[in-house]
Design a protein around this motif. Sequence first.
Motif, PDB file in Angstrom:
ATOM      1  N   VAL A 237       0.814  -1.217   0.000  1.00 57.76           N
ATOM      2  CA  VAL A 237       0.000   0.000   0.000  1.00 57.76           C
ATOM      3  C   VAL A 237       0.846   1.266   0.000  1.00 57.76           C
ATOM      4  O   VAL A 237       0.317   2.364  -0.161  1.00 57.76           O
ATOM      5  N   THR A 238       2.155   1.137   0.176  1.00 63.57           N
ATOM      6  CA  THR A 238       3.054   2.285   0.145  1.00 63.57           C
ATOM      7  C   THR A 238       4.483   1.800   0.002  1.00 63.57           C
ATOM      8  O   THR A 238       4.821   0.690   0.419  1.00 63.57           O
ATOM      9  N   ASP A 239       5.335   2.645  -0.592  1.00 57.99           N
ATOM     10  CA  ASP A 239       6.762   2.334  -0.628  1.00 57.99           C
ATOM     11  C   ASP A 239       7.516   3.091   0.465  1.00 57.99           C
ATOM     12  O   ASP A 239       8.732   2.956   0.601  1.00 57.99           O
ATOM     13  N   ARG A 240       6.799   3.884   1.240  1.00 58.15           N
ATOM     14  CA  ARG A 240       7.430   4.687   2.291  1.00 58.15           C
ATOM     15  C   ARG A 240       7.596   3.878   3.577  1.00 58.15           C
ATOM     16  O   ARG A 240       6.825   2.963   3.845  1.00 58.15           O
ATOM     17  N   CYS A 241       8.596   4.260   4.355  1.00 57.48           N
ATOM     18  CA  CYS A 241       8.849   3.552   5.609  1.00 57.48           C
ATOM     19  C   CYS A 241       9.443   4.516   6.619  1.00 57.48           C
ATOM     20  O   CYS A 241      10.143   5.473   6.253  1.00 57.48           O
ATOM     21  N   ASN A 242       9.175   4.262   7.891  1.00 52.98           N
ATOM     22  CA  ASN A 242       9.720   5.082   8.966  1.00 52.98           C
ATOM     23  C   ASN A 242      11.033   4.522   9.504  1.00 52.98           C
ATOM     24  O   ASN A 242      11.584   5.051  10.467  1.00 52.98           O
ATOM     25  N   LEU A 243      11.540   3.439   8.895  1.00 56.11           N
ATOM     26  CA  LEU A 243      12.871   2.921   9.192  1.00 56.11           C
ATOM     27  C   LEU A 243      13.682   2.893   7.893  1.00 56.11           C
ATOM     28  O   LEU A 243      13.148   3.145   6.813  1.00 56.11           O
TER      29      LEU A 243
ATOM     30  N   PRO B  95      18.754   2.126   1.094  1.00 63.68           N
ATOM     31  CA  PRO B  95      19.870   2.941   1.582  1.00 63.68           C
ATOM     32  C   PRO B  95      19.416   3.892   2.685  1.00 63.68           C
ATOM     33  O   PRO B  95      18.234   4.220   2.793  1.00 63.68           O
ATOM     34  N   GLU B  96      20.370   4.348   3.494  1.00 68.22           N
ATOM     35  CA  GLU B  96      20.036   5.240   4.606  1.00 68.22           C
ATOM     36  C   GLU B  96      19.552   6.599   4.120  1.00 68.22           C
ATOM     37  O   GLU B  96      18.638   7.186   4.685  1.00 68.22           O
ATOM     38  N   GLU B  97      20.144   7.093   3.047  1.00 72.69           N
ATOM     39  CA  GLU B  97      19.778   8.395   2.494  1.00 72.69           C
ATOM     40  C   GLU B  97      19.589   8.267   0.990  1.00 72.69           C
ATOM     41  O   GLU B  97      20.088   7.344   0.353  1.00 72.69           O
ATOM     42  N   GLY B  98      18.853   9.225   0.422  1.00 68.46           N
ATOM     43  CA  GLY B  98      18.749   9.310  -1.021  1.00 68.46           C
ATOM     44  C   GLY B  98      17.693   8.431  -1.663  1.00 68.46           C
ATOM     45  O   GLY B  98      17.602   8.369  -2.891  1.00 68.46           O
ATOM     46  N   MET B  99      16.874   7.766  -0.862  1.00 69.17           N
ATOM     47  CA  MET B  99      15.825   6.920  -1.419  1.00 69.17           C
ATOM     48  C   MET B  99      14.717   7.798  -2.001  1.00 69.17           C
ATOM     49  O   MET B  99      14.220   8.713  -1.340  1.00 69.17           O
ATOM     50  N   GLU B 100      14.353   7.552  -3.246  1.00 67.12           N
ATOM     51  CA  GLU B 100      13.278   8.309  -3.879  1.00 67.12           C
ATOM     52  C   GLU B 100      11.972   7.545  -3.756  1.00 67.12           C
ATOM     53  O   GLU B 100      11.885   6.382  -4.142  1.00 67.12           O
ATOM     54  N   PHE B 101      10.951   8.209  -3.201  1.00 62.02           N
ATOM     55  CA  PHE B 101       9.657   7.575  -2.999  1.00 62.02           C
ATOM     56  C   PHE B 101       8.655   8.054  -4.044  1.00 62.02           C
ATOM     57  O   PHE B 101       8.763   9.164  -4.563  1.00 62.02           O
ATOM     58  N   ALA B 102       7.686   7.220  -4.316  1.00 59.87           N
ATOM     59  CA  ALA B 102       6.666   7.555  -5.300  1.00 59.87           C
ATOM     60  C   ALA B 102       5.795   8.698  -4.794  1.00 59.87           C
ATOM     61  O   ALA B 102       5.498   8.788  -3.602  1.00 59.87           O
ATOM     62  N   ASP B 103       5.400   9.571  -5.697  1.00 59.64           N
ATOM     63  CA  ASP B 103       4.455  10.625  -5.338  1.00 59.64           C
ATOM     64  C   ASP B 103       3.117   9.986  -4.956  1.00 59.64           C
ATOM     65  O   ASP B 103       2.704   8.986  -5.542  1.00 59.64           O
ATOM     66  N   ALA B 104       2.450  10.594  -3.994  1.00 57.09           N
ATOM     67  CA  ALA B 104       1.193  10.025  -3.492  1.00 57.09           C
ATOM     68  C   ALA B 104       0.171   9.822  -4.602  1.00 57.09           C
ATOM     69  O   ALA B 104      -0.583   8.845  -4.598  1.00 57.09           O
ATOM     70  N   ASP B 105       0.160  10.743  -5.585  1.00 55.14           N
ATOM     71  CA  ASP B 105      -0.861  10.630  -6.629  1.00 55.14           C
ATOM     72  C   ASP B 105      -0.554   9.551  -7.655  1.00 55.14           C
ATOM     73  O   ASP B 105      -1.356   9.291  -8.553  1.00 55.14           O
ATOM     74  N   THR B 106       0.614   8.912  -7.547  1.00 56.68           N
ATOM     75  CA  THR B 106       0.927   7.790  -8.443  1.00 56.68           C
ATOM     76  C   THR B 106       0.564   6.448  -7.830  1.00 56.68           C
ATOM     77  O   THR B 106       0.613   5.417  -8.519  1.00 56.68           O
TER      78      THR B 106
ATOM     79  N   LEU C  70       1.076 -13.905  -6.028  1.00 59.27           N
ATOM     80  CA  LEU C  70       1.328 -12.751  -6.878  1.00 59.27           C
ATOM     81  C   LEU C  70       1.525 -11.544  -5.974  1.00 59.27           C
ATOM     82  O   LEU C  70       1.088 -11.549  -4.823  1.00 59.27           O
ATOM     83  N   ARG C  71       2.151 -10.506  -6.519  1.00 61.10           N
ATOM     84  CA  ARG C  71       2.348  -9.265  -5.768  1.00 61.10           C
ATOM     85  C   ARG C  71       1.749  -8.091  -6.534  1.00 61.10           C
ATOM     86  O   ARG C  71       1.875  -8.016  -7.764  1.00 61.10           O
ATOM     87  N   LEU C  72       1.129  -7.184  -5.796  1.00 58.81           N
ATOM     88  CA  LEU C  72       0.626  -5.939  -6.352  1.00 58.81           C
ATOM     89  C   LEU C  72       1.407  -4.805  -5.712  1.00 58.81           C
ATOM     90  O   LEU C  72       1.345  -4.607  -4.493  1.00 58.81           O
ATOM     91  N   THR C  73       2.153  -4.052  -6.510  1.00 54.96           N
ATOM     92  CA  THR C  73       2.959  -2.964  -5.964  1.00 54.96           C
ATOM     93  C   THR C  73       2.089  -1.745  -5.687  1.00 54.96           C
ATOM     94  O   THR C  73       1.010  -1.581  -6.265  1.00 54.96           O
ATOM     95  N   ALA C  74       2.590  -0.873  -4.835  1.00 54.08           N
ATOM     96  CA  ALA C  74       1.813   0.303  -4.448  1.00 54.08           C
ATOM     97  C   ALA C  74       1.540   1.221  -5.631  1.00 54.08           C
ATOM     98  O   ALA C  74       0.522   1.920  -5.667  1.00 54.08           O
ATOM     99  N   ASP C  75       2.431   1.211  -6.617  1.00 53.08           N
ATOM    100  CA  ASP C  75       2.242   2.087  -7.771  1.00 53.08           C
ATOM    101  C   ASP C  75       1.536   1.391  -8.934  1.00 53.08           C
ATOM    102  O   ASP C  75       1.474   1.923 -10.038  1.00 53.08           O
ATOM    103  N   GLY C  76       0.998   0.188  -8.683  1.00 52.69           N
ATOM    104  CA  GLY C  76       0.068  -0.369  -9.643  1.00 52.69           C
ATOM    105  C   GLY C  76       0.567  -1.422 -10.598  1.00 52.69           C
ATOM    106  O   GLY C  76       0.022  -1.553 -11.697  1.00 52.69           O
TER     107      GLY C  76
END
Length: 334
Positions: free
Chosen positions: A20-26, A33-44, A264-270
């Motif tokens: 349901v999301t690619d974002r994480c609080n860890l 990676p610790e820094e520089g991870m690019e997350f999907a925009d919410a509207d995608t 099967l897997r369904l990714t957050a971005d569809g």
Amino acid sequence: MQERLVDRFGRVHDYLRISVTDRCNLRCLYCMPEEGMEFADADTLLSYDHIVSVVEAAAEMGVTKLRITGGEPLVRPGLDGFIRRLKAIPGIKDIALTTNGILLAKQAEALKAAGLDRVNVSLDTLDPARFHLIARRGELKRVMEGIEAAARCGLSPIKLNCVLLKGINEDEIAKFLKLAYEQPLHVRFIEYMPIGHADDNWRNHYLPLSRVLEEAEREGYRLTKKADVRGNGPSDDWQMDGGTGSFGLIHPVSDHFCKSCNRLRLTADGSVKPCLYWVDELNVKDALEDRRALKHLLLRAMDVKLENHEMAEKLANEALSHVPTDRRMSQIGG
């Protein structure tokens, strides 16, 4: 007769993992990676309405079991209402959640009331300082509070997912075995997988799970095979004689379980992913308004799914027959 999700190798697919999301609080070192991870925009990201549409189509084709993943699924608002909608879909019998546990204490009761059946909590160490080393942020105390809250409200069985990392947490195998012996928990040791990366960090920290059985023997546990741990996964499960809980081994690299794959897997971005390891993905967004088109896409996923992944070959530096994904685990859904 209703079309079923059966691939070219006769494997019946009745299990869908939904990110349901690619974002994480860890920022666990084996996941991103610790820094520089690019997350999907919410509207995608797929809306809950859109995910429900995919699940309705999949349920009509024989899917009965769901797992909600991320990223960290509990960072997405409204998850309890979403689970309530999934639970109402005809044919869906079991809904599980994989979480890092940081936000679980506050949400466990609402999730259970919405229809969540059980929970897996990622827990790679029992040491607070080492927790920060592996997860790079957050507190072990909050994870333990989440596990306690899940137990209180009846999210059962509680499974603890421990990724073993050579030179980092392998010295805690005995502690996790003791935890599984003394408490009604199912500890699942998981091999470090090269998802989205197969660099020296993976090779240096990969540890085959034969090490767990060696440690159990060294600690004097008498083991018997256990076949009744509720769940959908490929875990090789063991009971320690006289113990309260149990433990399992998930070893995709040293002993892959592809011949029994049912997921099967369904990714957050569809995208629908037939296999966690390979690059193949099928975007569902153009089919969301047409149930027949959705079903056709799911059948196409069956046609492109390969017989097995080749993580062991990657570890041995052998040539691969296909192209691995370049997406991180958090971008796919663990």
